[in-house]
Motif scaffolding. Structure first.
Motif: not given
Ligand SMILES: C[S@@+](CC[C@H](N)C(=O)[O-])C[C@H]1O[C@@H](n2cnc3c(N)ncnc32)[C@H](O)[C@@H]1O
Length: 239
Positions: A6-8, A13-18, A27-29, A31-33, A53-55, A76-78, A102-106, A121-123
């Motif tokens: 689920s996190t592949s 492609s971390w850059s896609l999320y970025d 709506f990160h702007q 939400i994080y404000t 968790l899932g940073c 913590v993040d995978l 590096r690890g599973d959040l649960l 925990t965000g998204f």
């Protein structure tokens, strides 16, 4: 389905999320404000401990932490790619102890032997199946301090909306609005959402939290399907 599957998308492609967050499509702007304003309300500023968790790369939480520094931050993040970037984004924090694992959040929240003042925990939680979400709230309830907060930023389904209808709406939203994402990458993102997103109703999250001892809850903000939720044992701050 494993957590790794689920996190592949975040591993490869971390850059896609970025890119998606760069254009503020989730709506990160806003939400994080809001998260920054929430953290400023804590009366243990400079002393609180925060578990993220899932940073991911902590890109959007790090300015909030710089405004309201915790004494301890653990992310913590995978995804190793995301954690490598997180080291950079968190670098300027005024001297808290930063740990990135590096690890599973649960597994992490179930195994922690610390008491946390804020669990953030965000998204990420919407990737868990229902039973695992219930375990998540049980574990969060166990390791939160008496006056602790669980801040949950995530996608949420309308009450009684099926997952199928939720996905139809969300995928339409993506295809209609995420115009600056190159088409092949947009399809990759759509496939990820279709295959791995399992958002709940707010009422379900509330019940799970209450079962874990977090009986107070509030919707702090909502932008489309993107919510910021706050949970605590008994009382919540005036916002
Ligand atoms: C959509 S990103 C969110 C990143 C950041 N928290 C934010 O709000 O922008 C989801 C992150 O959660 C991580 N993730 C998802 N499921 C996870 C799990 N079971 N254990 C650890 N990390 C997970 C992914 O690797 C990814 O970095």
């Amino acid at each position: 389905m494993t957590s790794a599957e689920s996190t592949s998308i975040f591993t490869h492609s971390w850059s896609l999320y970025d890119l998606i967050t760069e254009y503020n499509y989730m709506f990160h702007q806003e939400i994080y404000t809001g998260v920054g304003q929430l953290l400023k309300l804590r009366d243990d500023l400079g002393r609180y401990r925060l578990l993220d968790l899932g940073c991911g790369n902590a890109r959007y939480l790090s300015p909030c932490l710089k405004q309201s520094p915790p004494i301890l931050y653990e992310g913590v993040d995978l995804s190793e790619a995301a954690l490598a970037e997180a080291r950079g984004y968190l670098a300027g924090l005024p001297d808290p102890v930063v740990t990135l694992t590096r690890g599973d959040l649960l597994e992490a929240v179930e195994a922690t032997d610390k008491t946390w003042d804020v669990i953030f925990t965000g998204f990420a939680v919407h990737h868990l199946m229902s039973a695992d979400k219930a375990r998540f709230f049980q574990a969060a309830g166990r390791c939160l301090a008496e006056k602790g907060w669980l801040i949950l930023v995530d996608v949420v389904r309308e009450e009684n909306q099926s997952r199928e209808n939720y996905l139809m709406d969300y995928l339409n939203y993506m295809r209609d609005n995420w115009n600056k994402i190159p088409p092949d990458q947009l399809e990759e993102a759509c496939t990820h959402v279709h295959d791995h997103d399992y958002p709940e109703y707010f009422s379900t999250l509330k019940e799970m939290a209450a079962a874990g001892g977090l009986k107070a809850s509030r919707i702090v903000s909502r932008y489309g399907q993107h919510y910021t939720l706050l949970f605590a044992r008994s009382s919540l701050p005036q916002i």
